[in-house]
Design a protein around this motif. Structure first.
Motif, PDB file in Angstrom:
ATOM      1  N   HIS A   1      -1.432   2.854   7.762  1.00 45.43           N
ATOM      2  CA  HIS A   1      -2.103   2.208   6.643  1.00 45.43           C
ATOM      3  C   HIS A   1      -3.595   2.051   6.936  1.00 45.43           C
ATOM      4  O   HIS A   1      -3.984   1.817   8.084  1.00 45.43           O
ATOM      5  CB  HIS A   1      -1.506   0.816   6.404  1.00 45.43           C
ATOM      6  CG  HIS A   1      -0.112   0.843   5.867  1.00 45.43           C
ATOM      7  ND1 HIS A   1       0.166   0.875   4.530  1.00 45.43           N
ATOM      8  CD2 HIS A   1       1.080   0.851   6.501  1.00 45.43           C
ATOM      9  CE1 HIS A   1       1.471   0.893   4.357  1.00 45.43           C
ATOM     10  NE2 HIS A   1       2.046   0.899   5.529  1.00 45.43           N
ATOM     11  N   SER A   2      -4.416   2.164   5.910  1.00 46.75           N
ATOM     12  CA  SER A   2      -5.847   1.931   6.096  1.00 46.75           C
ATOM     13  C   SER A   2      -6.106   0.454   6.377  1.00 46.75           C
ATOM     14  O   SER A   2      -7.084   0.094   7.014  1.00 46.75           O
ATOM     15  CB  SER A   2      -6.630   2.377   4.866  1.00 46.75           C
ATOM     16  OG  SER A   2      -6.147   1.720   3.711  1.00 46.75           O
ATOM     17  N   TRP A   3      -5.232  -0.413   5.893  1.00 47.14           N
ATOM     18  CA  TRP A   3      -5.269  -1.841   6.178  1.00 47.14           C
ATOM     19  C   TRP A   3      -3.843  -2.352   6.134  1.00 47.14           C
ATOM     20  O   TRP A   3      -3.024  -1.871   5.359  1.00 47.14           O
ATOM     21  CB  TRP A   3      -6.088  -2.593   5.114  1.00 47.14           C
ATOM     22  CG  TRP A   3      -6.038  -4.077   5.306  1.00 47.14           C
ATOM     23  CD1 TRP A   3      -6.883  -4.822   6.069  1.00 47.14           C
ATOM     24  CD2 TRP A   3      -5.063  -4.986   4.779  1.00 47.14           C
ATOM     25  NE1 TRP A   3      -6.497  -6.145   6.042  1.00 47.14           N
ATOM     26  CE2 TRP A   3      -5.369  -6.274   5.255  1.00 47.14           C
ATOM     27  CE3 TRP A   3      -3.953  -4.842   3.965  1.00 47.14           C
ATOM     28  CZ2 TRP A   3      -4.633  -7.396   4.940  1.00 47.14           C
ATOM     29  CZ3 TRP A   3      -3.208  -5.966   3.650  1.00 47.14           C
ATOM     30  CH2 TRP A   3      -3.560  -7.222   4.125  1.00 47.14           C
ATOM     31  N   HIS A   4      -3.538  -3.308   6.973  1.00 49.11           N
ATOM     32  CA  HIS A   4      -2.231  -3.971   6.926  1.00 49.11           C
ATOM     33  C   HIS A   4      -2.373  -5.378   7.489  1.00 49.11           C
ATOM     34  O   HIS A   4      -3.283  -5.646   8.277  1.00 49.11           O
ATOM     35  CB  HIS A   4      -1.168  -3.176   7.685  1.00 49.11           C
ATOM     36  CG  HIS A   4      -1.456  -3.000   9.147  1.00 49.11           C
ATOM     37  ND1 HIS A   4      -1.206  -3.969  10.094  1.00 49.11           N
ATOM     38  CD2 HIS A   4      -1.993  -1.965   9.821  1.00 49.11           C
ATOM     39  CE1 HIS A   4      -1.565  -3.531  11.284  1.00 49.11           C
ATOM     40  NE2 HIS A   4      -2.048  -2.318  11.146  1.00 49.11           N
ATOM     41  N   PRO A   5      -1.497  -6.287   7.095  1.00 46.71           N
ATOM     42  CA  PRO A   5      -1.552  -7.648   7.627  1.00 46.71           C
ATOM     43  C   PRO A   5      -1.330  -7.644   9.141  1.00 46.71           C
ATOM     44  O   PRO A   5      -0.621  -6.791   9.676  1.00 46.71           O
ATOM     45  CB  PRO A   5      -0.384  -8.363   6.919  1.00 46.71           C
ATOM     46  CG  PRO A   5      -0.054  -7.511   5.753  1.00 46.71           C
ATOM     47  CD  PRO A   5      -0.445  -6.114   6.098  1.00 46.71           C
ATOM     48  N   ASP A   6      -1.916  -8.589   9.819  1.00 44.15           N
ATOM     49  CA  ASP A   6      -1.761  -8.680  11.267  1.00 44.15           C
ATOM     50  C   ASP A   6      -0.304  -8.844  11.681  1.00 44.15           C
ATOM     51  O   ASP A   6       0.084  -8.442  12.767  1.00 44.15           O
ATOM     52  CB  ASP A   6      -2.587  -9.844  11.825  1.00 44.15           C
ATOM     53  CG  ASP A   6      -4.081  -9.589  11.717  1.00 44.15           C
ATOM     54  OD1 ASP A   6      -4.487  -8.408  11.653  1.00 44.15           O
ATOM     55  OD2 ASP A   6      -4.842 -10.582  11.682  1.00 44.15           O
TER      56      ASP A   6
ATOM     57  N   PRO B   1       0.842  -1.205   0.000  1.00 46.24           N
ATOM     58  CA  PRO B   1       0.000   0.000   0.000  1.00 46.24           C
ATOM     59  C   PRO B   1       0.875   1.252   0.000  1.00 46.24           C
ATOM     60  O   PRO B   1       1.951   1.260   0.566  1.00 46.24           O
ATOM     61  CB  PRO B   1      -0.771  -0.102   1.320  1.00 46.24           C
ATOM     62  CG  PRO B   1      -0.595  -1.510   1.781  1.00 46.24           C
ATOM     63  CD  PRO B   1       0.676  -2.014   1.186  1.00 46.24           C
TER      64      PRO B   1
END
Length: 106
Positions: A81-86, A2
């Motif tokens: 980040h708006s989303w990221h891996p755990d 991202p």
């Protein structure tokens, strides 16, 4: 990975319409937008601002200065980040860009 793109106006524009093609063989294109298959793209969403030939970063002929759009400095921490891996804890993936630069200088 991202990445943050702050504004659509950040796309590469060239006065000379042949300039993007001339840059290809010069070694001065530092980064390009690519699609999920690794192909250079000019289309959204893989190229968020429509930069010609996917050009997103250019360096001068001796490689000492690079200009770029997008903004990796805005996503160096995972929480940015708006989303990221755990698996990402404190650091985001783009911190590596700056860590590598610092290691190279030292």
């Amino acid at each position: 990975m991202p990445i943050i793109v702050a504004h659509g106006e950040g796309r590469a524009e060239f006065e000379d319409v042949t300039a993007p093609e001339n840059l290809d063989g010069s070694g001065q294109v530092a980064l390009r937008y690519i699609d999920n298959y690794g192909h250079v793209t000019e289309t959204f969403p893989a190229n968020p601002n429509g930069s010609p030939r996917g050009i997103t970063a250019v360096t001068n002929s001796d490689g000492r200065h690079t200009i770029m759009m997008p903004h990796p400095e805005r996503v160096i921490r995972a929480v940015q980040h708006s989303w990221h891996p755990d698996a990402w804890q404190e650091n985001g993936s783009w911190l590596r860009l700056f860590s590598n630069a610092r290691a190279w200088i030292n």
